[in-house]
Design an enzyme around this catalytic site. Structure first.
Site, PDB file in Angstrom:
ATOM      1  N   GLY A  85       0.778  -1.227   0.000  1.00  0.00           N
ATOM      2  CA  GLY A  85       0.000   0.000   0.000  1.00  0.00           C
ATOM      3  C   GLY A  85       0.811   1.279   0.000  1.00  0.00           C
ATOM      4  O   GLY A  85       0.374   2.287   0.558  1.00  0.00           O
ATOM      5  N   SER A  86       1.971   1.292  -0.645  1.00  0.00           N
ATOM      6  CA  SER A  86       2.795   2.493  -0.673  1.00  0.00           C
ATOM      7  C   SER A  86       2.096   3.647  -1.395  1.00  0.00           C
ATOM      8  O   SER A  86       2.010   4.768  -0.878  1.00  0.00           O
ATOM      9  CB  SER A  86       4.135   2.181  -1.356  1.00  0.00           C
ATOM     10  N   ARG A 102     -14.610 -14.758 -12.309  1.00  0.00           N
ATOM     11  CA  ARG A 102     -14.121 -13.397 -12.082  1.00  0.00           C
ATOM     12  C   ARG A 102     -15.261 -12.382 -12.012  1.00  0.00           C
ATOM     13  O   ARG A 102     -15.242 -11.479 -11.177  1.00  0.00           O
ATOM     14  CB  ARG A 102     -13.128 -12.993 -13.181  1.00  0.00           C
ATOM     15  N   ARG A 134      -4.906  -8.388  -9.224  1.00  0.00           N
ATOM     16  CA  ARG A 134      -6.032  -9.208  -9.635  1.00  0.00           C
ATOM     17  C   ARG A 134      -6.507  -8.703 -10.992  1.00  0.00           C
ATOM     18  O   ARG A 134      -6.749  -7.503 -11.163  1.00  0.00           O
ATOM     19  CB  ARG A 134      -7.147  -9.099  -8.600  1.00  0.00           C
ATOM     20  N   ASN A 172      -5.118   3.233 -13.052  1.00  0.00           N
ATOM     21  CA  ASN A 172      -4.060   2.399 -12.486  1.00  0.00           C
ATOM     22  C   ASN A 172      -2.742   3.132 -12.647  1.00  0.00           C
ATOM     23  O   ASN A 172      -2.573   3.960 -13.549  1.00  0.00           O
ATOM     24  CB  ASN A 172      -3.996   1.058 -13.214  1.00  0.00           C
ATOM     25  N   HIS A 202       1.279   2.288 -13.240  1.00  0.00           N
ATOM     26  CA  HIS A 202       2.150   1.200 -13.689  1.00  0.00           C
ATOM     27  C   HIS A 202       3.586   1.705 -13.714  1.00  0.00           C
ATOM     28  O   HIS A 202       3.850   2.808 -14.211  1.00  0.00           O
ATOM     29  CB  HIS A 202       1.717   0.747 -15.087  1.00  0.00           C
ATOM     30  N   LEU A 239      -5.052  -5.675 -20.506  1.00  0.00           N
ATOM     31  CA  LEU A 239      -4.096  -5.366 -19.446  1.00  0.00           C
ATOM     32  C   LEU A 239      -3.127  -4.259 -19.857  1.00  0.00           C
ATOM     33  O   LEU A 239      -2.517  -4.317 -20.930  1.00  0.00           O
ATOM     34  CB  LEU A 239      -3.316  -6.638 -19.083  1.00  0.00           C
ATOM     35  N   ASP A 240      -2.992  -3.248 -18.983  1.00  0.00           N
ATOM     36  CA  ASP A 240      -2.022  -2.154 -19.170  1.00  0.00           C
ATOM     37  C   ASP A 240      -2.166  -1.490 -20.537  1.00  0.00           C
ATOM     38  O   ASP A 240      -1.181  -1.101 -21.172  1.00  0.00           O
ATOM     39  CB  ASP A 240      -0.583  -2.674 -19.011  1.00  0.00           C
ATOM     40  N   GLN A 280       8.419   8.874  -7.762  1.00  0.00           N
ATOM     41  CA  GLN A 280       7.654   9.645  -8.748  1.00  0.00           C
ATOM     42  C   GLN A 280       6.205   9.163  -8.834  1.00  0.00           C
ATOM     43  O   GLN A 280       5.301   9.958  -9.137  1.00  0.00           O
ATOM     44  CB  GLN A 280       8.331   9.560 -10.112  1.00  0.00           C
TER      45      GLN A 280
END
Length: 216
Positions: free
Chosen positions: A14-15, A67, A93, A109, A111, A146-147, A175
């Site tokens: 959880g940073s 899912r 997930r 998100n 990344h 994804l991404d 950053q």
């Protein structure tokens, strides 16, 4: 003016979650953390959130037949908190297509690479192995692939000759904390919109959506 209600989804330490909570504690920050959700009960970030007085929701995906069933329950729990924006912060997930469609343009998100390069896992090592001179992090909209969602903003850092995956990850992480809080602010100010598959931030020149680190 009411603050934007944000949910942070985590699976680990959880940073980035902690950095967002800290940012939201400022009186002039236009968003509030409505809840932290984790699919891992023992995730260190859960206790951090609880110690900071943030409501938490914990639900394992185990026991759900597929899912989408799990995703629908997650969505219901977030809706209970009045969530308007979802910020993924180390949520390990993969969603069904239903979830990002349900929350289209309201889920982001972060990344640890300059997407679209180095997707997936172990991206710092991927960057080192590729011999790139610059890496960084990306905040992007979440879509079923994804991404792959539209990029909101990025921050760049140098890749140094002596870097390991760990030292590069630490430089990028600093950053990430800076970038994510800024992007959530833009959402809360109503400045983010998606046009023709690209993100535009009202009042921000496109060049301002790429931050550069001054640190070595």
């Amino acid at each position: 003016m009411a603050k934007l209600k944000v949910a942070i989804l985590i699976s680990g330490r959880g940073s980035n979650m902690a950095a967002l909570i800290k940012a939201a504690q400022a009186d002039d920050y236009p968003a509030e953390i409505a809840c932290v959700f984790s699919n891992v009960a023992t995730a260190p970030g859960v206790k951090i959130a609880q110690d900071l007085g943030v409501p938490t929701e914990i639900l394992s995906h185990r026991g759900f037949p597929d899912r989408e069933s799990f995703d629908r329950e997650v969505s219901a729990r977030l809706e209970k908190h009045g969530v308007e924006l979802i910020a993924l912060a180390g949520f390990l997930r993969i969603f069904s297509a239903w979830f990002p469609t349900r929350w289209a343009d309201r889920i982001v998100n972060i990344h640890p690479s300059l997407l679209p390069t180095f997707k997936g896992l172990h991206v710092q090592q991927q960057a080192i192995d590729a011999g790139v001179r610059v890496s960084g992090c990306t905040v992007h909209m979440v879509v079923p692939d994804l991404d792959a969602g539209p990029i909101v903003a990025q921050a760049a850092v140098p890749v140094l000759p002596a870097d390991t995956a760990d030292t590069l990850a630490a430089r990028i992480l600093r950053q990430e904390h800076r970038l994510y809080a800024q992007v959530v602010r833009w959402f809360a100010e109503g400045r983010v919109r998606v046009e023709n598959g690209r993100v535009e931030v009202t009042g921000q020149h496109p060049a301002a959506l790429l931050l550069f680190s001054a640190e070595p």
